[in-house]
Design a protein around this motif. Structure first.
Motif, PDB file in Angstrom:
ATOM      1  N   LYS A   1      -7.164  13.378  15.095  1.00  0.00           N
ATOM      2  CA  LYS A   1      -8.104  13.614  16.195  1.00  0.00           C
ATOM      3  C   LYS A   1      -7.512  13.188  17.546  1.00  0.00           C
ATOM      4  N   PHE A   2      -6.766  12.100  17.542  1.00  0.00           N
ATOM      5  CA  PHE A   2      -6.202  11.541  18.777  1.00  0.00           C
ATOM      6  C   PHE A   2      -4.686  11.397  18.651  1.00  0.00           C
ATOM      7  N   PRO A   3      -3.954  12.516  18.508  1.00  0.00           N
ATOM      8  CA  PRO A   3      -2.503  12.418  18.328  1.00  0.00           C
ATOM      9  C   PRO A   3      -1.815  11.819  19.553  1.00  0.00           C
ATOM     10  N   LYS A   4      -0.758  11.097  19.285  1.00  0.00           N
ATOM     11  CA  LYS A   4       0.065  10.466  20.328  1.00  0.00           C
ATOM     12  C   LYS A   4      -0.724   9.482  21.179  1.00  0.00           C
ATOM     13  N   GLN A   5      -1.810   8.969  20.627  1.00  0.00           N
ATOM     14  CA  GLN A   5      -2.592   7.932  21.303  1.00  0.00           C
ATOM     15  C   GLN A   5      -2.614   6.729  20.363  1.00  0.00           C
ATOM     16  N   PRO A   6      -1.854   5.693  20.718  1.00  0.00           N
ATOM     17  CA  PRO A   6      -1.684   4.578  19.788  1.00  0.00           C
ATOM     18  C   PRO A   6      -2.982   3.806  19.525  1.00  0.00           C
ATOM     19  N   PHE A   7      -3.082   3.356  18.304  1.00  0.00           N
ATOM     20  CA  PHE A   7      -4.169   2.473  17.893  1.00  0.00           C
ATOM     21  C   PHE A   7      -3.637   1.620  16.763  1.00  0.00           C
ATOM     22  N   LYS A   8      -4.284   0.514  16.535  1.00  0.00           N
ATOM     23  CA  LYS A   8      -3.906  -0.367  15.431  1.00  0.00           C
ATOM     24  C   LYS A   8      -5.061  -0.348  14.451  1.00  0.00           C
ATOM     25  N   ILE A   9      -4.751  -0.198  13.175  1.00  0.00           N
ATOM     26  CA  ILE A   9      -5.795  -0.253  12.159  1.00  0.00           C
ATOM     27  C   ILE A   9      -5.368  -1.287  11.127  1.00  0.00           C
ATOM     28  N   SER A  10      -6.291  -2.169  10.779  1.00  0.00           N
ATOM     29  CA  SER A  10      -6.009  -3.246   9.843  1.00  0.00           C
ATOM     30  C   SER A  10      -7.021  -3.227   8.713  1.00  0.00           C
ATOM     31  N   TYR A  11      -6.556  -3.607   7.536  1.00  0.00           N
ATOM     32  CA  TYR A  11      -7.433  -3.736   6.380  1.00  0.00           C
ATOM     33  C   TYR A  11      -7.538  -5.212   6.039  1.00  0.00           C
ATOM     34  N   VAL A  12      -8.763  -5.705   5.869  1.00  0.00           N
ATOM     35  CA  VAL A  12      -8.987  -7.100   5.506  1.00  0.00           C
ATOM     36  C   VAL A  12      -9.786  -7.139   4.207  1.00  0.00           C
ATOM     37  N   ASP A  13      -9.199  -7.762   3.187  1.00  0.00           N
ATOM     38  CA  ASP A  13      -9.907  -7.953   1.923  1.00  0.00           C
ATOM     39  C   ASP A  13     -10.882  -9.109   2.127  1.00  0.00           C
ATOM     40  N   ILE A  14     -12.160  -8.851   1.924  1.00  0.00           N
ATOM     41  CA  ILE A  14     -13.175  -9.875   2.222  1.00  0.00           C
ATOM     42  C   ILE A  14     -13.079 -11.078   1.285  1.00  0.00           C
ATOM     43  N   TYR A  15     -12.475 -10.896   0.122  1.00  0.00           N
ATOM     44  CA  TYR A  15     -12.338 -12.005  -0.817  1.00  0.00           C
ATOM     45  C   TYR A  15     -11.012 -12.734  -0.686  1.00  0.00           C
ATOM     46  N   GLN A  16     -10.070 -12.157   0.052  1.00  0.00           N
ATOM     47  CA  GLN A  16      -8.777 -12.785   0.317  1.00  0.00           C
ATOM     48  C   GLN A  16      -8.390 -12.533   1.767  1.00  0.00           C
ATOM     49  N   PRO A  17      -9.190 -13.051   2.704  1.00  0.00           N
ATOM     50  CA  PRO A  17      -8.915 -12.769   4.124  1.00  0.00           C
ATOM     51  C   PRO A  17      -7.628 -13.450   4.597  1.00  0.00           C
ATOM     52  N   PRO A  18      -7.071 -12.951   5.687  1.00  0.00           N
ATOM     53  CA  PRO A  18      -5.848 -13.553   6.240  1.00  0.00           C
ATOM     54  C   PRO A  18      -6.155 -14.906   6.878  1.00  0.00           C
ATOM     55  N   ASN A  19      -5.106 -15.563   7.349  1.00  0.00           N
ATOM     56  CA  ASN A  19      -5.262 -16.867   7.998  1.00  0.00           C
ATOM     57  C   ASN A  19      -5.873 -16.777   9.388  1.00  0.00           C
ATOM     58  N   ASP A  20      -6.063 -15.579   9.891  1.00  0.00           N
ATOM     59  CA  ASP A  20      -6.680 -15.376  11.201  1.00  0.00           C
ATOM     60  C   ASP A  20      -8.140 -15.845  11.121  1.00  0.00           C
ATOM     61  N   PRO A  21      -8.511 -16.886  11.881  1.00  0.00           N
ATOM     62  CA  PRO A  21      -9.872 -17.433  11.759  1.00  0.00           C
ATOM     63  C   PRO A  21     -10.982 -16.446  12.116  1.00  0.00           C
TER      64      PRO A  21
END
Length: 108
Positions: free
Chosen positions: A40-60
């Motif tokens: 839908k938005f080619p050549k337009q940067p975005f960041k997409i992240s997946y977070v497992d709710i039972y094993q979240p990252p160290n990011d508070p």
């Protein structure tokens, strides 16, 4: 309108949400969403992240929201853009695209 690159965060789990039977898994939704936004938005940067709710990252911040998804019995996957919930359970592309357009993304 000025363009602002955004991070899209999808919170989910390996197991399906009990209320979301017959829907794709969180990982499948993540992959589908990433592909749909790229088309839908080619050549337009975005960041997409997946977070497992039972094993979240160290990011508070991400860990706290993952805890909230569990405690509030939210339907997952939950999609956030700039800390705003834009999809829950079975996210709608139209809603997600409209939110991205607020940050200057333009459909081609």
């Amino acid at each position: 309108m000025e363009f602002t690159e955004v991070e899209i965060i999808l919170y989910g789990a390996e197991q399906l949400c009990p209320s979301c039977v017959n829907l794709p898994s969180s990982k499948e939704t993540y992959e589908w969403l990433e592909a749909a936004i790229s088309r839908k938005f080619p050549k337009q940067p975005f960041k997409i992240s997946y977070v497992d709710i039972y094993q979240p990252p160290n990011d508070p911040v991400k860990a706290e929201f993952a805890k909230r998804v569990i405690e509030e019995d939210m339907f997952y996957p939950v999609v956030l853009i700039k800390e705003k919930v834009v999809g829950e359970g079975n996210p709608r592309l139209k809603t997600i695209f409209a939110e991205l357009e607020k940050y200057g993304y333009k459909a081609t």
